[in-house]
Design a protein around this motif. Structure first.
Motif, PDB file in Angstrom:
ATOM      1  N   LYS A 187     -98.180  -7.390   6.149  1.00  0.00           N
ATOM      2  CA  LYS A 187     -99.303  -8.295   5.897  1.00  0.00           C
ATOM      3  C   LYS A 187     -99.706  -9.024   7.179  1.00  0.00           C
ATOM      4  O   LYS A 187     -99.106  -8.852   8.236  1.00  0.00           O
ATOM      5  CB  LYS A 187     -98.924  -9.300   4.809  1.00  0.00           C
ATOM      6  N   GLN A 199    -104.040 -17.415   1.290  1.00  0.00           N
ATOM      7  CA  GLN A 199    -104.307 -16.572   0.129  1.00  0.00           C
ATOM      8  C   GLN A 199    -105.436 -15.586   0.410  1.00  0.00           C
ATOM      9  O   GLN A 199    -105.335 -14.391   0.092  1.00  0.00           O
ATOM     10  CB  GLN A 199    -104.646 -17.454  -1.067  1.00  0.00           C
ATOM     11  N   LYS A 200    -106.499 -16.067   1.032  1.00  0.00           N
ATOM     12  CA  LYS A 200    -107.662 -15.220   1.304  1.00  0.00           C
ATOM     13  C   LYS A 200    -107.347 -14.133   2.322  1.00  0.00           C
ATOM     14  O   LYS A 200    -107.793 -12.983   2.186  1.00  0.00           O
ATOM     15  CB  LYS A 200    -108.814 -16.089   1.803  1.00  0.00           C
ATOM     16  N   GLU A 201    -106.563 -14.476   3.358  1.00  0.00           N
ATOM     17  CA  GLU A 201    -106.283 -13.542   4.452  1.00  0.00           C
ATOM     18  C   GLU A 201    -105.027 -12.702   4.221  1.00  0.00           C
ATOM     19  O   GLU A 201    -104.610 -11.960   5.111  1.00  0.00           O
ATOM     20  CB  GLU A 201    -106.144 -14.317   5.766  1.00  0.00           C
ATOM     21  N   ASN A 202    -104.416 -12.834   3.041  1.00  0.00           N
ATOM     22  CA  ASN A 202    -103.218 -12.053   2.711  1.00  0.00           C
ATOM     23  C   ASN A 202    -102.120 -12.263   3.762  1.00  0.00           C
ATOM     24  O   ASN A 202    -101.612 -11.327   4.385  1.00  0.00           O
ATOM     25  CB  ASN A 202    -103.568 -10.566   2.607  1.00  0.00           C
ATOM     26  N   SER A 211     -98.440 -13.319   5.115  1.00  0.00           N
ATOM     27  CA  SER A 211     -97.034 -13.357   4.685  1.00  0.00           C
ATOM     28  C   SER A 211     -96.238 -14.418   5.430  1.00  0.00           C
ATOM     29  O   SER A 211     -95.273 -14.971   4.897  1.00  0.00           O
ATOM     30  CB  SER A 211     -96.378 -11.991   4.906  1.00  0.00           C
ATOM     31  N   THR A 234     -96.180 -17.816   1.013  1.00  0.00           N
ATOM     32  CA  THR A 234     -96.114 -17.567   2.455  1.00  0.00           C
ATOM     33  C   THR A 234     -94.940 -18.314   3.086  1.00  0.00           C
ATOM     34  O   THR A 234     -94.720 -19.493   2.808  1.00  0.00           O
ATOM     35  CB  THR A 234     -97.427 -18.014   3.125  1.00  0.00           C
TER      36      THR A 234
END
Length: 476
Positions: free
Chosen positions: A82, A140-143, A145, A167
């Motif tokens: 991610k 959350q939007k950019e995925n 980790s 995250t």
């Protein structure tokens, strides 16, 4: 004082050379580095009420277990499928730290396209609930980790992110702290001398992760040191030995000029931090790699350099304007307050400039208060009075013989906050974070008014607050 100083230091230097245990003495970072060197491996302290010394290891720049945990975190980040989010401070030290992490992640195999960057909103910190929500949405939007926060300080808080976000987080912080956000890996600078910076901590963490890391990122560590500690900062041991070589290679002049250029962008009303960030970015495969000299000459990105130079010109003009405001003093005259109303982030520069013009025997710190930078708040910067003023050829300011190394801004502010229980409860988090000789923050107008009236014991005047909405708090 000057004539006695060498005699005062002599036994300490002899102790270092003979590998004896050194007492813990409060010196500036540069002097501490010269005295301690690599030979000082322990610190002697004395418990109050006891004459028996207690010896403990000299820890620098941070506990080794924390450094190892940070290295494991970065390796794990590079291997993640991610995206990785870097959250650097807006100052050159934070920018340099973020660039070091980005380059090392790429050296470890992380594609540049999977590395994201996020800056906090102007006037906010990562500890603000609104910024926490904003950062959580980005993750959350950019995925994302893993998120890596650099040079943002450390305070007690529930969490860096909202609980629904899974995250993982790493914080690298140049201010010593025993308080950390929950569920984070944290590297905090040791309380032992010499002073360190976020970029230096980041460099020490990252330099062992790849054979090319030192050569690729060494000048960025120096850039952060110049930004936080100045061009005259000592690079004596225990600082990494190679930093001296990098300083000769890249020169103090170009590093200092680049720091000034990067600082200007974040101080403008539009807060053009992205320009400063972009001008530092490159990949490990870039040939030739940019240097402070090539950036200043416009060889790396001429358009960005011109925008930064324009920002520098505007900031300098605003500093000159705001520095003309006459100071007011606290009831005990220990604090000089400079009021201003500016959309520019110039209050730290004004505080530093004024700190050279007071006698440290009488005035201990300068507090620059800006009502125009963050809406509905007073942004402030505190600086210890330096007593460096020199007598000019034509009757300039007199030279103050008293040294001011022992002035502790945090301790003085705590004394003022302790005068009122409500003030202490509402303002302690903003007024008591930072360095011994410099701190700053942002508080709501009503809290600031309480600090003036109960802490500093002065009566606010309308001329102190040019903003229209601030007048509601002041009586004729």
């Amino acid at each position: 004082m000057r004539s006695r100083l060498p005699r005062l230091l002599t036994p300490l230097v002899r102790a270092a050379l003979s590998k004896r245990v050194l007492p813990r003495v409060a010196f500036s970072g540069a002097m501490s580095a010269q005295i301690l060197g690599n030979r000082a491996r322990s610190i002697t302290t004395y418990t109050e009420g006891s004459d028996l010394p207690r010896v403990r290891p000299h820890v620098w720049p941070a506990p080794s277990k924390d450094i190892m945990a940070a290295r494991d975190f970065i390796r794990e980040s590079a291997a993640s499928p991610k995206n990785i989010l870097i959250v650097p401070d807006r100052e050159p030290d934070g920018m340099a730290s973020g660039t070091i992490v980005s380059l090392v992640l790429q050296l470890l195999g992380k594609p540049e396209s999977e590395i994201r960057i996020h800056f906090t909103a102007a006037g906010f910190t990562i500890f603000n609930p609104l910024e926490r929500a904003r950062l959580s949405r980005v993750c959350q939007k950019e995925n994302v980790s893993h998120v890596i926060v650099l040079g943002q300080g450390a305070r007690a808080s529930w969490s860096l992110l909202e609980k629904s976000i899974e995250t993982k987080a790493l914080i690298i912080n140049d201010q010593h702290s025993d308080r950390f956000l929950e569920n984070t890996v944290a590297v905090s600078a040791s309380r032992d001398p010499p002073s360190t910076t976020s970029s230096l901590l980041t460099y020490i963490v990252c330099s062992e992760l790849h054979p090319e890391a030192r050569e690729t990122t060494g000048w960025l560590a120096l850039l952060g040191i110049f930004g936080d500690l100045g061009a005259r900062a000592s690079l004596e041991p225990p600082y990494p030995q190679e930093l001296k070589d990098f300083k000769k290679k890249y020169t103090s002049t170009h590093l200092r000029d680049l720091v000034t250029l990067l600082n200007a962008s974040r101080r403008t009303p539009e807060c053009g931090t992205r320009d400063a960030w972009e001008i530092l970015q490159y990949t490990p495969q870039t040939n030739p790699a940019p240097t402070p000299k090539s950036i200043m000459k416009g060889e790396a990105n001429a358009e960005l350099r011109e925008r930064l130079k324009d920002a520098k010109t505007r900031v300098n003009a605003e500093v000159r304007r705001c520095s003309k405001m006459p100071p007011r003093f606290s009831k005990d005259r220990k604090v000089a307050i400079i009021f201003m109303d500016s959309p520019y982030l110039v209050h730290p520069l004004v505080a530093t400039r004024w700190s050279n013009y007071f006698d440290p025997n009488l005035t201990k710190l300068v507090l620059a208060a800006n009502t125009g930078y963050a809406e509905g708040k007073v942004s402030f910067s505190c600086r210890a009075v330096s007593g460096r003023a020199r007598k000019g050829d034509k009757g300039g300011p007199k030279e103050y013989e008293t040294e001011s190394w022992d002035i502790n801004v945090i301790s003085i502010l705590r004394e003022y906050l302790a005068k009122d229980s409500l003030l202490e409860e509402q303002a302690r988090g903003e007024f008591t974070n930072g360095y011994k000789r410099a701190t700053g923050g942002s508080v709501p107008l009503d809290v600031w008014m309480l600090f003036l009236e109960k802490g500093l014991e002065i009566t606010p005047r309308k001329g102190d607050f040019p903003q229209k909405h601030a007048l509601d708090y002041i009586q004729d």
